[in-house]
Design a protein around this motif. Structure first.
Motif, PDB file in Angstrom:
ATOM      1  N   TRP A   1     -13.922  14.230   3.273  1.00 33.40           N
ATOM      2  CA  TRP A   1     -13.106  14.123   2.071  1.00 33.40           C
ATOM      3  C   TRP A   1     -11.662  14.528   2.324  1.00 33.40           C
ATOM      4  CZ3 TRP A   1     -15.296  11.172  -1.160  1.00 33.40           C
ATOM      5  CH2 TRP A   1     -16.665  11.224  -1.403  1.00 33.40           C
ATOM      6  N   GLU A   2     -11.155  14.371   3.525  1.00 32.38           N
ATOM      7  CA  GLU A   2      -9.768  14.719   3.802  1.00 32.38           C
ATOM      8  C   GLU A   2      -8.837  13.698   3.145  1.00 32.38           C
ATOM      9  OE1 GLU A   2     -12.413  16.339   6.794  1.00 32.38           O
ATOM     10  OE2 GLU A   2     -11.961  14.258   6.410  1.00 32.38           O
ATOM     11  N   PRO A   3      -7.627  14.129   2.772  1.00 30.26           N
ATOM     12  CA  PRO A   3      -6.711  13.194   2.094  1.00 30.26           C
ATOM     13  C   PRO A   3      -6.268  12.029   2.971  1.00 30.26           C
ATOM     14  CG  PRO A   3      -5.678  15.355   2.368  1.00 30.26           C
ATOM     15  CD  PRO A   3      -7.089  15.483   2.805  1.00 30.26           C
ATOM     16  N   TRP A   4      -6.152  12.251   4.263  1.00 25.54           N
ATOM     17  CA  TRP A   4      -5.702  11.143   5.110  1.00 25.54           C
ATOM     18  C   TRP A   4      -6.732  10.026   5.158  1.00 25.54           C
ATOM     19  CZ3 TRP A   4      -8.304   9.621   9.486  1.00 25.54           C
ATOM     20  CH2 TRP A   4      -9.217  10.517  10.026  1.00 25.54           C
ATOM     21  N   ARG A   5      -7.993  10.351   5.012  1.00 24.52           N
ATOM     22  CA  ARG A   5      -9.021   9.306   4.986  1.00 24.52           C
ATOM     23  C   ARG A   5      -8.919   8.464   3.715  1.00 24.52           C
ATOM     24  NH1 ARG A   5     -12.890  10.429   9.055  1.00 24.52           N
ATOM     25  NH2 ARG A   5     -12.904  12.609   9.648  1.00 24.52           N
ATOM     26  N   ALA A   6      -8.624   9.111   2.594  1.00 25.77           N
ATOM     27  CA  ALA A   6      -8.461   8.369   1.340  1.00 25.77           C
ATOM     28  C   ALA A   6      -7.245   7.456   1.413  1.00 25.77           C
ATOM     29  CB  ALA A   6      -8.334   9.337   0.170  1.00 25.77           C
ATOM     30  N   VAL A   7      -6.165   7.935   2.020  1.00 29.53           N
ATOM     31  CA  VAL A   7      -4.964   7.098   2.175  1.00 29.53           C
ATOM     32  C   VAL A   7      -5.247   5.938   3.119  1.00 29.53           C
ATOM     33  CG1 VAL A   7      -2.590   7.087   3.049  1.00 29.53           C
ATOM     34  CG2 VAL A   7      -3.363   8.956   1.597  1.00 29.53           C
ATOM     35  N   LEU A   8      -5.966   6.207   4.199  1.00 30.07           N
ATOM     36  CA  LEU A   8      -6.303   5.146   5.150  1.00 30.07           C
ATOM     37  C   LEU A   8      -7.206   4.090   4.517  1.00 30.07           C
ATOM     38  CD1 LEU A   8      -6.010   4.256   8.127  1.00 30.07           C
ATOM     39  CD2 LEU A   8      -8.119   5.480   8.562  1.00 30.07           C
ATOM     40  N   LEU A   9      -8.211   4.515   3.763  1.00 33.53           N
ATOM     41  CA  LEU A   9      -9.092   3.550   3.094  1.00 33.53           C
ATOM     42  C   LEU A   9      -8.359   2.781   2.005  1.00 33.53           C
ATOM     43  CD1 LEU A   9     -12.398   5.573   2.900  1.00 33.53           C
ATOM     44  CD2 LEU A   9     -11.983   3.490   4.199  1.00 33.53           C
ATOM     45  N   GLY A  10      -7.440   3.445   1.296  1.00 39.04           N
ATOM     46  CA  GLY A  10      -6.626   2.738   0.307  1.00 39.04           C
ATOM     47  C   GLY A  10      -5.722   1.704   0.956  1.00 39.04           C
TER      48      GLY A  10
END
Length: 139
Positions: free
Chosen positions: A59-68
């Motif tokens: 649940w790291e923020p960089w993963r959410a940005v990468l998936l977005g």
């Protein structure tokens, strides 16, 4: 988990609203058809990615940005050869995807006790204790 699902649906709706606002689905003839396709496509990519991240606790923020960003790039693909120049449309969707992913992380993941706090604390002997969010940091 309801908060994460609601945020994912909201992110898909934001991508669909972006398509509708840019009038990128003009090539389809029907103004809402492209936006509906993008909405369903984001959910089709987002739900498996969300369950994978949930299972692995990534649940790291960089993963959410990468998936977005990935979802933004995939959203631009159906509009290749449309009324806009494709590199411009790809850039707009990738930037919007990164921003939507960051907003998704803040809305769904940040300070969500159901996802971030440990449910149990296991001792080396195998004994497991249920703990509250900050109970271990006080000792």
């Amino acid at each position: 988990m309801r908060r994460v699902v609601a945020a994912l649906i909201a992110e898909a709706a934001c991508f669909a609203a972006l398509v509708f606002w840019l009038d990128a689905d003009r090539a389809f003839g029907n103004r809402g058809l492209g936006a509906l396709g993008v909405f369903v496509g984001v959910l089709a990519v987002g739900f498996p990615a969300m369950f994978y991240c949930c299972k692995r606790r990534m649940w790291e923020p960089w993963r959410a940005v990468l998936l977005g960003t990935l979802c933004g790039g995939l959203c631009a693909l159906p509009f290749y050869g449309g009324p806009f120049a494709f590199p411009f449309l790809l850039l707009v969707f990738v930037i919007a995807g990164a921003l939507f992913g960051l907003v998704f992380w803040f809305v769904a993941i940040w300070r969500n006790d159901d996802l971030t706090c440990p449910k149990t604390f296991c001792l080396p002997c195998g004994k497991a204790y249920r703990v509250a969010r900050n109970a271990l940091s006080r000792h």
